[in-house]
Motif scaffolding. Structure first.
Motif, PDB file in Angstrom:
ATOM      1  N   MET A 269      65.773 -52.870  99.423  1.00  0.00           N
ATOM      2  CA  MET A 269      65.388 -54.160 100.004  1.00  0.00           C
ATOM      3  C   MET A 269      66.485 -54.732 100.897  1.00  0.00           C
ATOM      4  O   MET A 269      66.207 -55.555 101.764  1.00  0.00           O
ATOM      5  N   ILE A 270      67.725 -54.345 100.675  1.00  0.00           N
ATOM      6  CA  ILE A 270      68.837 -54.955 101.414  1.00  0.00           C
ATOM      7  C   ILE A 270      69.652 -53.972 102.239  1.00  0.00           C
ATOM      8  O   ILE A 270      70.610 -54.360 102.900  1.00  0.00           O
ATOM      9  N   GLN A 271      69.271 -52.687 102.209  1.00  0.00           N
ATOM     10  CA  GLN A 271      70.071 -51.675 102.892  1.00  0.00           C
ATOM     11  C   GLN A 271      70.276 -52.001 104.372  1.00  0.00           C
ATOM     12  O   GLN A 271      71.380 -51.894 104.902  1.00  0.00           O
ATOM     13  N   GLU A 272      69.224 -52.410 105.063  1.00  0.00           N
ATOM     14  CA  GLU A 272      69.351 -52.727 106.483  1.00  0.00           C
ATOM     15  C   GLU A 272      70.328 -53.884 106.701  1.00  0.00           C
ATOM     16  O   GLU A 272      71.140 -53.859 107.633  1.00  0.00           O
ATOM     17  N   ASP A 273      70.278 -54.893 105.845  1.00  0.00           N
ATOM     18  CA  ASP A 273      71.204 -56.025 105.971  1.00  0.00           C
ATOM     19  C   ASP A 273      72.639 -55.601 105.700  1.00  0.00           C
ATOM     20  O   ASP A 273      73.576 -56.121 106.317  1.00  0.00           O
ATOM     21  N   LEU A 274      72.850 -54.668 104.781  1.00  0.00           N
ATOM     22  CA  LEU A 274      74.189 -54.140 104.555  1.00  0.00           C
ATOM     23  C   LEU A 274      74.668 -53.356 105.777  1.00  0.00           C
ATOM     24  O   LEU A 274      75.814 -53.503 106.212  1.00  0.00           O
ATOM     25  N   ASP A 275      73.759 -52.552 106.334  1.00  0.00           N
ATOM     26  CA  ASP A 275      74.119 -51.737 107.494  1.00  0.00           C
ATOM     27  C   ASP A 275      74.486 -52.584 108.709  1.00  0.00           C
ATOM     28  O   ASP A 275      75.382 -52.225 109.475  1.00  0.00           O
ATOM     29  N   THR A 276      73.805 -53.715 108.888  1.00  0.00           N
ATOM     30  CA  THR A 276      74.073 -54.568 110.048  1.00  0.00           C
ATOM     31  C   THR A 276      75.213 -55.555 109.807  1.00  0.00           C
ATOM     32  O   THR A 276      75.683 -56.179 110.744  1.00  0.00           O
ATOM     33  N   GLY A 277      75.644 -55.686 108.553  1.00  0.00           N
ATOM     34  CA  GLY A 277      76.725 -56.617 108.263  1.00  0.00           C
ATOM     35  C   GLY A 277      76.256 -58.017 107.879  1.00  0.00           C
ATOM     36  O   GLY A 277      77.076 -58.894 107.634  1.00  0.00           O
ATOM     37  N   TRP A 278      74.934 -58.223 107.828  1.00  0.00           N
ATOM     38  CA  TRP A 278      74.430 -59.541 107.411  1.00  0.00           C
ATOM     39  C   TRP A 278      74.786 -59.810 105.951  1.00  0.00           C
ATOM     40  O   TRP A 278      74.994 -60.942 105.553  1.00  0.00           O
ATOM     41  N   LEU A 279      74.839 -58.746 105.167  1.00  0.00           N
ATOM     42  CA  LEU A 279      75.281 -58.841 103.779  1.00  0.00           C
ATOM     43  C   LEU A 279      76.467 -57.910 103.588  1.00  0.00           C
ATOM     44  O   LEU A 279      76.595 -56.909 104.293  1.00  0.00           O
TER      45      LEU A 279
END
Length: 57
Positions: A5-15
């Motif tokens: 659920m959060i992998q994309e946000d981790l990849d982009t630096g949002w998380l």
């Protein structure tokens, strides 16, 4: 949160993944904290109950 659920946000630096030496992952206990002279109202009580129910299931 489940990683998919959060992998994309981790990849982009949002998380960012927090370095918490005492907690390396897994289930975490939910705690609702409030003042004793001001308990949660109806909506907050409902949400707390829903969260507790989801964690028990």
């Amino acid at each position: 949160m489940p990683l998919p659920m959060i992998q994309e946000d981790l990849d982009t630096g949002w998380l960012v993944r927090l370095d918490m030496p005492d907690c390396k992952g897994g289930p975490y206990r939910l705690q609702a904290v409030h003042r004793t002279d001001s308990p949660p109202g109806p909506v907050a009580s409902f949400l707390i109950s829903r969260f507790e129910g989801q964690m028990a299931g």
